[in-house]
Design a protein around this motif. Sequence first.
Motif, PDB file in Angstrom:
ATOM      1  N   ASP A 107       0.827  -1.207   0.000  1.00  0.00           N
ATOM      2  CA  ASP A 107       0.000   0.000   0.000  1.00  0.00           C
ATOM      3  C   ASP A 107       0.860   1.255   0.000  1.00  0.00           C
ATOM      4  OD1 ASP A 107      -2.242  -1.542  -0.031  1.00  0.00           O
ATOM      5  OD2 ASP A 107      -2.805  -1.200   2.070  1.00  0.00           O
ATOM      6  N   LEU A 133       0.616   4.337  -2.704  1.00  0.00           N
ATOM      7  CA  LEU A 133       0.363   5.731  -2.346  1.00  0.00           C
ATOM      8  C   LEU A 133       1.497   6.636  -2.799  1.00  0.00           C
ATOM      9  CD1 LEU A 133      -1.182   5.473   1.237  1.00  0.00           C
ATOM     10  CD2 LEU A 133      -2.366   5.863  -0.933  1.00  0.00           C
ATOM     11  N   THR A 187      -3.978   4.011   6.432  1.00  0.00           N
ATOM     12  CA  THR A 187      -3.804   3.993   4.982  1.00  0.00           C
ATOM     13  C   THR A 187      -4.844   4.883   4.312  1.00  0.00           C
ATOM     14  OG1 THR A 187      -2.922   1.744   5.082  1.00  0.00           O
ATOM     15  CG2 THR A 187      -3.704   2.514   2.939  1.00  0.00           C
ATOM     16  N   ARG A 243      -4.210   8.347   2.178  1.00  0.00           N
ATOM     17  CA  ARG A 243      -4.762   8.436   0.829  1.00  0.00           C
ATOM     18  C   ARG A 243      -5.604   9.698   0.682  1.00  0.00           C
ATOM     19  NH1 ARG A 243      -9.546   4.645   0.076  1.00  0.00           N
ATOM     20  NH2 ARG A 243     -10.381   6.371   1.310  1.00  0.00           N
TER      21      ARG A 243
END
Length: 463
Positions: free
Chosen positions: A291, A295, A328, A332
């Motif tokens: 992740d 990003l 996360t 984002r």
Amino acid sequence: MIDCLAALHSAGVIPFLAGALLLVAVVVGVLLGGIRRRRGEMSRRVVAVLLVLVLGGGGVGIGLVVAVGDGPASAARDAACLTPASGGPTRSAMTPRAISADRDVAFASGGVTYHGSYRGPVDPSNPGEEGRSVPAVVIVVGTGAVDRNGDAPTLATEAYRWLADRLSAAGVASLRYDKLGTGSTGLGAYAADPGAMIDLGYDRLRVQPIRDALVFVAAQPGVDPHRLLLLGHSEGGADVLLAATDLRGAPPLAGLVLLEPAYTRILDIVARQFTVQIDAAVAGGAMTAVDAVTLEGWMARGVEQIRMQDPPFPAPEPLPLPAATGLTAVYRDTIASNIYGADPAQMVITHAYRTRYGKEYDAVDPERLAPQVAIPTLITCGTKDFNTPCGDGAPGSGVRAVSDAFRPGIAHFARLPDMVHVLRDVGSADPSTPADQLAHPFSTALQKQLGAFVAPFTEEPAP
């Protein structure tokens, strides 16, 4: 120029959509501390941070993140960097002229009425036996939903009011004002239609008010228009450099004060700080490496698009990681609001960079502006300032590189031990939350540096 180094991470101011900067200001301390703790304890601290985001509201763009200093090995450098600036006239024993309390004032710029607090001579009609007028400073605030005092809707730092207090004690008049989108100024003429700002640039909305503030102050009774200074903090430091190198009819300046200034192009600062914090989240188990790569790649593409294209920008690509949760999802969404954001009402407060305003702000490079300055300049960095660190002198590494870019003899660089971005001295502590930082006193080292720098300007010029 003093040779002052600090072994700090390179990072900078991150302006977030309302509330997001407050989160980022806390997250690094949470995560780095969490790595050394049990996973469960770290999870509880992350939840606490998210509650701050939900309950907090507006962001605090003058920055509230702390980095670890370089310890006892820096003691000798700290002592050297606390030596007051020299080369100016020696201050006499004259008592500084009395400066008034705050007076609400307003001035116009670009069709907007800017509201501020002005402090001038108590009795400007009677300059005293010496016939002395006073110098004056315009205080330019940093990024975020911070007003003339340094206060955001959810957190009062009082940093700029404190600076005005210090200037008053030295016999220096001052003006600090609510930038567009904050305090009594609000969105001004654009309140009914913020979209009218979308085609307007950074100079008109952020820098021209500085010039108009100088014109206002120069006209005040008892102020010497030949002894005007600009003081900028954080983003305000970059703005002060812009105004000083392109006055466009504003009165000439006698000096500059750059406190913890933005030190390189803003999207480089934003991307670097995001990367440091995302990597810390991975190390602390709060985000997966996959992740993080997603990003960081998405962020890099957004920065490249802003720099390579011209507004109006095309619609951004779809939001990645649609099923993301927890930290996360927070990162984002904050990347989305900054790098991909185009809300005009937010761009003037915490910056939505996918706009003409944001693109022009990113074009500002303090290292390129510094050599154009020919007036005395004080430039500071705190050793525990994560937002605008001292750096190692390499281009783009921190404040020291900006100081080194001035011509010889122009800038006095002060490396201030244990000071964080909100100008507090946290000592040996390593506070990770804004409230913890604000529990510490303002930096006496900064107070001494500022006092020593403005002292020569309080001397009446020889006839």
